[in-house]
Scaffold this motif. Sequence first.
Motif, PDB file in Angstrom:
ATOM      1  N   ALA A   1      53.166  41.734  -0.527  1.00 18.12           N
ATOM      2  CA  ALA A   1      51.767  41.329  -0.648  1.00 18.12           C
ATOM      3  C   ALA A   1      50.869  41.965   0.391  1.00 18.12           C
ATOM      4  O   ALA A   1      49.661  41.838   0.325  1.00 18.12           O
ATOM      5  N   GLU A   2      51.471  42.627   1.409  1.00 20.98           N
ATOM      6  CA  GLU A   2      50.642  43.171   2.482  1.00 20.98           C
ATOM      7  C   GLU A   2      50.901  44.666   2.616  1.00 20.98           C
ATOM      8  O   GLU A   2      51.338  45.159   3.635  1.00 20.98           O
ATOM      9  N   GLY A   3      50.649  45.389   1.510  1.00 24.48           N
ATOM     10  CA  GLY A   3      50.926  46.825   1.492  1.00 24.48           C
ATOM     11  C   GLY A   3      50.117  47.597   2.507  1.00 24.48           C
ATOM     12  O   GLY A   3      50.624  48.537   3.139  1.00 24.48           O
ATOM     13  N   ARG A   4      48.838  47.220   2.674  1.00 26.05           N
ATOM     14  CA  ARG A   4      48.003  47.937   3.632  1.00 26.05           C
ATOM     15  C   ARG A   4      48.527  47.762   5.044  1.00 26.05           C
ATOM     16  O   ARG A   4      48.614  48.712   5.829  1.00 26.05           O
ATOM     17  N   ARG A   5      48.887  46.538   5.359  1.00 26.61           N
ATOM     18  CA  ARG A   5      49.403  46.260   6.710  1.00 26.61           C
ATOM     19  C   ARG A   5      50.734  46.985   6.956  1.00 26.61           C
ATOM     20  O   ARG A   5      50.979  47.517   8.035  1.00 26.61           O
ATOM     21  N   LEU A   6      51.556  47.064   5.897  1.00 27.07           N
ATOM     22  CA  LEU A   6      52.825  47.768   6.020  1.00 27.07           C
ATOM     23  C   LEU A   6      52.601  49.260   6.244  1.00 27.07           C
ATOM     24  O   LEU A   6      53.263  49.895   7.081  1.00 27.07           O
ATOM     25  N   ALA A   7      51.628  49.806   5.495  1.00 25.03           N
ATOM     26  CA  ALA A   7      51.335  51.239   5.654  1.00 25.03           C
ATOM     27  C   ALA A   7      50.845  51.534   7.068  1.00 25.03           C
ATOM     28  O   ALA A   7      51.239  52.532   7.691  1.00 25.03           O
ATOM     29  N   ASP A   8      49.969  50.675   7.571  1.00 24.11           N
ATOM     30  CA  ASP A   8      49.486  50.877   8.949  1.00 24.11           C
ATOM     31  C   ASP A   8      50.628  50.782   9.950  1.00 24.11           C
ATOM     32  O   ASP A   8      50.682  51.547  10.922  1.00 24.11           O
TER      33      ASP A   8
END
Length: 714
Positions: free
Chosen positions: A541-548
């Motif tokens: 659910a937190e793809g952006r946070r994972l990418a960062d």
Amino acid sequence: MAAQGASGRSDPLRVLEEVKRISVELLGAVPSGLFAPVEFTLHDSSQRGLSRPVELQALLKLRQQSAALVMRYRQQVAQGFDDFRSLRIRNRGDLPLSLVAENQLAFHLAGQQLADAIETRFAPALETMNARLDKLAEALQMQPGANPIGAGRLAGAFIETFRDAQMPNELQPLMFRAYEQELARVLGDLYTRVNQLLASAGFGTPVQGPRPLPPRDVQVARRDQEHDLVQEIRRPRAVDPRIAEQFAQLRTELHAWRQQLPGHAHAEALNALPRRELRGEELTSVVALLQPESPDVFVRALGGQPGQVAYAIREHLVDGARRLGHNPDHTRMSADQDDAIDLVGMLFESLFQSYALLDHARRLYGRLVMPYVKVALNDNALFVQREHPARKLLDAITEACEGNAAATPQDRELIERCAAISQRIVADYNEDLAVFGLAHAELEALLEQHRRRVELQEARAAKATFGRERLGEARTQADQVLHHLFAEPMTGPVGEFLAQPWRHHLVQTLLRDGAGSTRHSETLALGDALLDADRLARTGAEGRRLADRLLSLQDALTHCLASSGLDEEAAMQRLSELVRALALPDAPRDVPAAPAAVIDEEAATEDASLWLAGGTATVAHDPEVAARMRRLLPGEWLRLLDPAGQAVAVKVAWISPMTGRFLLVNRRGLRVLVASATELAALAQAGRLQVGAERAPTDEAIRHLRDRLTRAAA
């Protein structure tokens, strides 16, 4: 003296020239004073039956070249000052460094010993002079150079002067000895004058130097020097009453042991027959007859049962006596002669039982049996005085031969030198112990070079052992951290990354930077960050946070992969696989199994009975013995039975500051064992380790001999 400058100092160039003039003047005549003392020593040897025609002929040729040698030596002394000014030599080790022929190696080693002797004898004056010459060099706006009349430089001047002279090996130590004595006569005055000159010229504070020796009759002084080399060995040595008592006890134990031998009653019956005892000079003549003969009988006896060497000696002497007309039916050996024979036989057997002397050394020792019988027949001090010349030579030979498989050129040279010395003893020994002293001095010079190699080998062994311990400790710490991380499920690529490149990187960080360092903290943080990224990926659910998070870890991950030896392309491929796995939230996740511990293959190849996988707490041992082992210090010698049952002399070379384990090395500096105090205690209780072994081989052999007699008498 030149006029003083504004600084209160004289012109440094003129001061240096004055020092040079004084040095050449006082040292220039030294070579011409060497020949008379050496000639006296050679003639003295000839009068005692030790003919030296080759050495006398060589000395005559050197004397004929005296003028040229003096000129060459004066040039060498002057050259030292030229080198000081031109800075061609930049170190304090003044001996010339170059590759030398094999026959010149002993010459250079003797020169180094001479330099060490001078340095020790005149240390205060040389220390003062070196400091003042440094100030003189500073005044000349040069960096400090070598002392032009220092110990090493004077030894080098002698070597360069006589480099091309045809000097037999036996003549070299006599020439060096005479040179040392001539220098000792001159250097006290020279160093005092030079130090006073430098001080008065403003290059140091004046000091009270040693007073010059009072004038003496030159011939008398030289005659004293001529005797030094031989008389030091021939001088009667007072035997400590306590040691004499111990020797008497040794003979008592020997007699008790002899009574236990089979056939002793028959031997006593033979001795009861009316037979004349051989006089000392008669038996000595027999030994002299047999001394140059083949040692095969003793070589075989050294490989046989205990008592075989003494039996072979006695049978050989009986045969020799018969050849000289002494009928064994009418003559016999005295009790003292029998004791000497048995003790020599047991001494040689003890050396082979106590030390790892290989088969190729048997002939060398077999050749020495008869000369040592002759020594024992005439001098009981062989068994009670540690400084006895024949005993010191046997120590040196055993040190050179123990464990020596002649695997390197240096080891082969030691064996060959020992063989040559044993042949020389057989040829030259005629009741004059100076032969042993000269042979020991020659071998000792070569052993000094060997010991320096051994010290380097010991240092390398200690460094390698400590490196293995640090690596093992780092792996243990890394595995503990990994075990903590593997407590929760994770994707397979993340687990593989942590178990392989990250684990390796953590070990390297611990070794290079240590626990608690910045890099160590960063490596631990990388492992925690990977687990956190895996948790984020699990939710999906937190793809952006994972990418960062992955972008922030890219540099750290790349550096981690690079430490495993991956190039940039391979590292990027491995990083891509990790990113793809984290991009799939439904990828299977399991609790990974902890990776197997890395096995130290080198340790695994050692004697398995000395290494315990469960630690040392399970070793059966006596706590008091273990406490004694913990008190061992570097440099202490022990006796160890290796897995093959061979007795080996080992030394405590190093104690680990990390684990307290002891590194034991042999006389060649090679590692024999690394063990804890409890493991050493277990070895001692099993009879495989003996603490408190003697450093000198003959001391240990005689102790072994006495133990053997004591057990038999009991």
